[in-house]
Design an enzyme around this catalytic site. Structure first.
Site, PDB file in Angstrom:
ATOM      1  N   HIS A  91       1.111  -0.773  -0.158  1.00  0.00           N
ATOM      2  CA  HIS A  91      -0.067   0.090  -0.180  1.00  0.00           C
ATOM      3  C   HIS A  91       1.020   1.383  -0.383  1.00  0.00           C
ATOM      4  O   HIS A  91       1.729   1.532   0.889  1.00  0.00           O
ATOM      5  CB  HIS A  91      -1.057  -0.153   1.412  1.00  0.00           C
ATOM      6  CG  HIS A  91      -2.084   1.136   0.963  1.00  0.00           C
ATOM      7  ND1 HIS A  91      -3.076   0.809   0.331  1.00  0.00           N
ATOM      8  CD2 HIS A  91      -1.579   2.339   1.918  1.00  0.00           C
ATOM      9  CE1 HIS A  91      -3.610   2.422   0.807  1.00  0.00           C
ATOM     10  NE2 HIS A  91      -3.199   3.029   1.454  1.00  0.00           N
ATOM     11  N   SER A  92       0.639   2.300  -0.673  1.00  0.00           N
ATOM     12  CA  SER A  92       1.676   3.162  -1.425  1.00  0.00           C
ATOM     13  C   SER A  92       3.463   3.379  -0.944  1.00  0.00           C
ATOM     14  O   SER A  92       3.094   2.513  -2.061  1.00  0.00           O
ATOM     15  CB  SER A  92       1.084   4.244   0.432  1.00  0.00           C
ATOM     16  OG  SER A  92       1.275   5.682   0.059  1.00  0.00           O
ATOM     17  N   MET A  93       3.526   3.212  -0.286  1.00  0.00           N
ATOM     18  CA  MET A  93       5.241   3.513   0.045  1.00  0.00           C
ATOM     19  C   MET A  93       5.177   2.138  -0.596  1.00  0.00           C
ATOM     20  O   MET A  93       5.637   1.247  -1.441  1.00  0.00           O
ATOM     21  CB  MET A  93       5.858   3.530   0.780  1.00  0.00           C
ATOM     22  CG  MET A  93       7.870   3.783   0.779  1.00  0.00           C
ATOM     23  SD  MET A  93       8.033   3.919   2.501  1.00  0.00           S
ATOM     24  CE  MET A  93       7.284   2.721   3.822  1.00  0.00           C
ATOM     25  N   ALA A  95       3.298  -0.117  -2.302  1.00  0.00           N
ATOM     26  CA  ALA A  95       3.330  -0.836  -4.103  1.00  0.00           C
ATOM     27  C   ALA A  95       4.635  -0.830  -4.546  1.00  0.00           C
ATOM     28  O   ALA A  95       5.500  -1.238  -5.027  1.00  0.00           O
ATOM     29  CB  ALA A  95       2.260   0.004  -4.492  1.00  0.00           C
ATOM     30  N   SER A 119      -1.494  -0.435  -4.032  1.00  0.00           N
ATOM     31  CA  SER A 119      -2.827  -0.150  -3.382  1.00  0.00           C
ATOM     32  C   SER A 119      -2.238   0.880  -3.085  1.00  0.00           C
ATOM     33  O   SER A 119      -1.216   0.926  -2.500  1.00  0.00           O
ATOM     34  CB  SER A 119      -3.131  -1.464  -2.148  1.00  0.00           C
ATOM     35  OG  SER A 119      -4.126  -0.688  -1.082  1.00  0.00           O
TER      36      SER A 119
END
Length: 250
Positions: A91-93, A95, A119
């Site tokens: 998720h975020s970083m 990803a 994500s």
């Protein structure tokens, strides 16, 4: 380099699964963000979470400030997991970490994951909206964290705890914000893209670009919520992931 035991946490030690799922952290996040996930996922999936320096049991270790360092260490740590089919979720970083891990694993001749789930993150070769957070003064950074809504209010209101937590968060933000995509061959594994419908910095257009980074299929799913829709739409998100995992290496 630390051992894989330092970098990975087995969230399902009672399972011997046919498939490994490795969950990668968002900025400031740790393995605890995924502790509740296994109950909603197939029972034949072993769930792991990455634990980076500067948090949880590694709180006293200096955090890493460059994504390349995180990727290099995690690729070594994930080797035992890749002896059976595996999936990466970030998720975020996380990803960005997952994407670069797959690129590095391919370069090293390792086995590709069954799928990469990204994500809350637009395609990394496209310009990222928003201003950098890692250089903000203390008060402005705290205000930005309040707006994001993922940091517990009790932590934001406790100056002593905040002073302990912020260096790690700044390092994570720096790692994500100084990352620059390098052109290369598309991946071959499927990519599944998850986003929140009110996340102003991760729009459908930014997510569409992930399809350019793989020769495999690329699906996009949208949920009600902002940047941390994985919490506010948790059941729906885990339903999607459970369905994907059930079809992997079947």
């Amino acid at each position: 380099m630390n051992s894989s035991k330092d970098w990975l946490v087995n969230l399902t030690p009672q399972r011997t699964g046919r498939l490994n799922l490795l969950c990668l952290p968002f900025a400031g996040g740790g393995s605890s963000a995924y502790h509740s996930w296994p109950a909603a996922l197939p029972p034949d999936v072993t769930v792991w979470a990455a634990r980076l320096p500067g948090r949880e049991s590694r709180l006293l270790e200096p955090p890493l400030a460059y994504l390349e360092e995180m990727v290099r260490e995690l690729v070594q740590a994930v080797k035992p997991l890749a002896t059976i089919p595996y999936v990466l979720f970030g998720h975020s970083m996380g990803a960005l970490i997952g994407y670069e891990m797959v690129r590095r694993i391919r370069y090293m001749g390792g086995p590709m994951p069954e799928s990469l789930i990204v994500s809350g993150c637009g395609a990394p070769h496209l310009p990222a909206p928003g201003k950098p957070l890692h250089t903000l003064p203390h008060n402005e950074l705290v205000a930005a964290l309040r707006d994001y809504g993922a940091t517990p209010q009790a932590l934001l209101d406790n100056r002593e705890l905040l002073d302990l937590f912020l260096p790690t968060l700044r390092a994570d933000f720096k790692a994500a914000e100084t990352y620059r995509h390098r052109p290369g061959m598309p991946l071959s594994c499927p990519i599944t893209v998850l986003r929140g419908d009110s996340d102003v910095e991760v729009t459908a257009e930014h997510c569409d670009g992930w399809a350019e980074l793989t020769s495999g299929p690329c699906d996009q799913h949208c949920y009600v919520g902002g940047h941390f829709f994985i919490d506010t739409a948790r059941d729906q998100v885990l339903g999607t992931i459970a369905g994907l995992l059930a079809g992997c290496a079947a």
